[in-house]
Design a protein around this motif. Structure first.
Motif, PDB file in Angstrom:
ATOM      1  N   THR A 329       0.836  -1.211   0.000  1.00  0.00           N
ATOM      2  CA  THR A 329       0.000   0.000   0.000  1.00  0.00           C
ATOM      3  C   THR A 329       0.863   1.251   0.000  1.00  0.00           C
ATOM      4  OG1 THR A 329      -1.791  -1.142   1.156  1.00  0.00           O
ATOM      5  CG2 THR A 329      -1.789   1.278   1.217  1.00  0.00           C
ATOM      6  N   TRP A 331       3.798   1.555  -1.073  1.00  0.00           N
ATOM      7  CA  TRP A 331       4.518   1.684  -2.336  1.00  0.00           C
ATOM      8  C   TRP A 331       3.615   2.199  -3.445  1.00  0.00           C
ATOM      9  CZ3 TRP A 331       6.998  -3.803  -1.728  1.00  0.00           C
ATOM     10  CH2 TRP A 331       8.173  -3.708  -0.984  1.00  0.00           C
ATOM     11  N   LEU A 332       2.389   1.692  -3.471  1.00  0.00           N
ATOM     12  CA  LEU A 332       1.478   2.034  -4.566  1.00  0.00           C
ATOM     13  C   LEU A 332       1.046   3.493  -4.524  1.00  0.00           C
ATOM     14  CD1 LEU A 332      -0.818  -1.122  -4.787  1.00  0.00           C
ATOM     15  CD2 LEU A 332       1.146  -0.525  -6.209  1.00  0.00           C
ATOM     16  N   SER A 335       3.750   5.799  -5.851  1.00  0.00           N
ATOM     17  CA  SER A 335       4.032   5.466  -7.254  1.00  0.00           C
ATOM     18  C   SER A 335       2.980   6.071  -8.170  1.00  0.00           C
ATOM     19  CB  SER A 335       4.078   3.943  -7.437  1.00  0.00           C
ATOM     20  OG  SER A 335       5.138   3.375  -6.701  1.00  0.00           O
ATOM     21  N   PHE A 336       1.714   5.852  -7.858  1.00  0.00           N
ATOM     22  CA  PHE A 336       0.644   6.435  -8.677  1.00  0.00           C
ATOM     23  C   PHE A 336       0.659   7.956  -8.597  1.00  0.00           C
ATOM     24  CE2 PHE A 336      -1.458   2.166  -8.382  1.00  0.00           C
ATOM     25  CZ  PHE A 336      -1.581   1.962  -9.754  1.00  0.00           C
ATOM     26  N   GLY A 367       8.025   6.446 -10.533  1.00  0.00           N
ATOM     27  CA  GLY A 367       6.710   5.873 -10.276  1.00  0.00           C
ATOM     28  C   GLY A 367       6.552   4.517 -10.927  1.00  0.00           C
ATOM     29  N   ALA A 368       7.028   4.392 -12.172  1.00  0.00           N
ATOM     30  CA  ALA A 368       6.968   3.102 -12.860  1.00  0.00           C
ATOM     31  C   ALA A 368       7.819   2.062 -12.137  1.00  0.00           C
ATOM     32  CB  ALA A 368       7.434   3.260 -14.307  1.00  0.00           C
ATOM     33  N   GLY A 370       8.479   1.997  -8.937  1.00  0.00           N
ATOM     34  CA  GLY A 370       7.763   1.628  -7.723  1.00  0.00           C
ATOM     35  C   GLY A 370       6.654   0.629  -7.992  1.00  0.00           C
ATOM     36  N   LEU A 371       5.902   0.834  -9.071  1.00  0.00           N
ATOM     37  CA  LEU A 371       4.824  -0.097  -9.416  1.00  0.00           C
ATOM     38  C   LEU A 371       5.375  -1.470  -9.788  1.00  0.00           C
ATOM     39  CD1 LEU A 371       2.409   2.136 -11.541  1.00  0.00           C
ATOM     40  CD2 LEU A 371       2.138   1.407  -9.174  1.00  0.00           C
ATOM     41  N   LEU A 372       6.433  -1.486 -10.598  1.00  0.00           N
ATOM     42  CA  LEU A 372       7.015  -2.761 -11.004  1.00  0.00           C
ATOM     43  C   LEU A 372       7.602  -3.500  -9.807  1.00  0.00           C
ATOM     44  CD1 LEU A 372       7.731  -4.700 -13.245  1.00  0.00           C
ATOM     45  CD2 LEU A 372       9.802  -3.364 -13.697  1.00  0.00           C
ATOM     46  N   ALA A 374       6.635  -3.244  -6.682  1.00  0.00           N
ATOM     47  CA  ALA A 374       5.518  -3.740  -5.872  1.00  0.00           C
ATOM     48  C   ALA A 374       4.928  -5.001  -6.496  1.00  0.00           C
ATOM     49  CB  ALA A 374       4.450  -2.656  -5.735  1.00  0.00           C
ATOM     50  N   GLY A 375       4.807  -5.025  -7.826  1.00  0.00           N
ATOM     51  CA  GLY A 375       4.272  -6.202  -8.492  1.00  0.00           C
ATOM     52  C   GLY A 375       5.179  -7.406  -8.350  1.00  0.00           C
TER      53      GLY A 375
END
Length: 435
Positions: A329, A331-332, A335-336, A367-368, A370-372, A374-375
């Motif tokens: 949470t 991280w997302l 990132s967004f 941001g990208a 962070g999303l990657l 987290a995934g």
């Protein structure tokens, strides 16, 4: 990209073993035990970070090999971003995350700083040798570089500088406040966040505020004759290839002979008949098309440092939050948020640009990342998908070695050094790499 190889968590001066990252045990659980674990009881690595690094290494290799004939995989000629433009920020982000694990606890700050300086110096010197022009390419068996023309900056040099500055921030600029929420995290590391804001604001002011005068440069023409070109500028705030403040600072401080001689803007419409690929100059090509420009220059490295500091903040979430849900949470949300701000900046005219490392580009790529991250963390460390990513994990653990041998062509050049009667009759010829 080799930055993590120099900042393993067990190498930090006085650093104690970290928490059980795969099970989500946080710093609080680790420090509440009365008896410290024995040295032999090594805590598991954060596998998702190795996998993320390995994916980035693979992406780098694909971009280097396929970017020349697949424009979508090559760097953007100037404004805008492609897949290739995410590689460098991803490595810087990973270095930042790694540093939080390396310097979770630092009893002797001076000793830790000394080791960080030495590691950064080693990485910088390695970059000078690999990217300064010492080696003359796969198709040449010669080496050596004129020190008056050596390229001073490069990928490893930028990572070394960002690593050193981020390490100093992590060692010296953090408080001992307890962390129970995201706001507490911001408070504990507020000095680091202040550095991020100051650097971002300062860089943006310099980029749009520095006056860029007319300038000249020379290149070697046929018969080794010097050919001179004059570039008309006399402007402020220009973010085009010719008259931007980033190039002016590098030409003034480093000297134009020490910059990268194959600028990415040589593939722009103005400079290449084969746009967006390299090609002959158009008849009406502007005078700046052949001017050296370093995409890893001094001024633009300020925002590279910011990317590394953003990675630090994502690493802090690993240290201070026990549950997977809390980590993901936290991280997302940023990132967004960074992606939203980046696109908003692009909408109002602050375009994403890798050579200039604009603030919108920095936010979008961070941001990208962070999303990657987290995934990957969710798949690998939460749900345990280890087998499908074992190759990426291995590549991530040996990122520096792969970069030196493959991305810098050291291995192909070494193989080419053994040939049958003619230098062209080497093993590389039979596998499609040699001439």
């Amino acid at each position: 990209m080799g930055g993590y190889e120099l900042v393993r968590s067990d190498d930090a001066a006085g650093a104690a073993p970290g928490p059980d990252l795969e099970s989500g045990a946080g710093a609080g659980a680790a420090t509440s035990k009365a008896a410290p674990p024995s040295p032999a009881a090594r805590q598991p690595r954060l596998v998702s970070l190795d996998v993320f690094r390995g994916i980035t290494v693979l992406l780098m290799i694909i971009v280097d090999d396929a970017g020349g004939f697949i424009p979508a995989l090559n760097h953007s000629p100037w404004d805008g971003v492609t897949i290739a433009d995410f590689v460098m920020p991803f490595f810087l982000f990973i270095v930042g995350v790694s540093l939080t694990l390396a310097y979770k606890r630092v009893p002797d700050k001076l000793e830790a700083t000394k080791k960080a300086v030495l590691r950064a110096l080693k990485l910088f010197c390695l970059g000078l040798v690999l990217q300064g022009g010492f080696f003359h390419g796969v198709h040449s068996l010669t080496f050596g570089v004129d020190l008056t023309k050596i390229r001073l900056m490069g990928i490893l040099q930028r990572i070394a500088i960002a690593y050193l500055l981020a390490a100093i921030c992590e060692i010296w600029l953090k408080r001992d406040d307890d962390v129970d929420s995201g706001l507490d995290l911001l408070s504990r590391y507020r000095y680091q966040l202040f550095v991020v804001l100051v650097l971002s604001f300062t860089y943006t002011v310099l980029l749009y505020g520095i006056y860029v005068p007319d300038w000249e440069y020379q290149i070697s023409g046929p018969g080794s004759r010097e050919k001179s070109f004059s570039v008309k500028c006399g402007v402020r705030g220009d973010t085009g290839p010719a008259c931007n403040a980033v190039g002016m600072v590098d030409r003034t401080i480093l000297g134009i002979d020490h910059l990268y001689g194959r600028p990415v803007y040589a593939r722009t419409k103005e400079c290449s008949i084969n746009y967006p690929e390299n090609g002959p100059l158009p008849p009406d090509a502007p005078s700046w098309c052949q001017a050296p420009f370093d995409p890893e220059g001094l001024l633009s490295s300020v925002m590279a440092f910011v990317t590394c500091l953003i990675g630090l903040q994502f690493g802090h979430i690993i240290i201070h939050f026990e549950k997977h849900r809390g980590r993901i949470t936290n991280w997302l949300i940023p990132s967004f948020s960074m992606l939203a701000v980046a696109f908003l900046m692009g909408f109002v005219g602050m375009r994403m640009n890798k050579p200039l490392n604009t603030i919108s580009y920095t936010l979008a790529t961070a941001g990208a990342a962070g999303l990657l991250f987290a995934g990957i963390y969710t798949l690998v460390d939460v749900y345990g998908f280890r087998r499908p990513t074992i190759t990426m994990e291995w590549m991530g653990k040996h990122a520096l070695m792969i970069y030196v041998l493959v991305a810098c062509n050291i291995l192909p050049m070494f193989i080419r050094g053994f040939y049958w009667r003619d230098p062209n009759n080497s093993l590389l010829k039979f596998i499609g790499v040699g001439a």
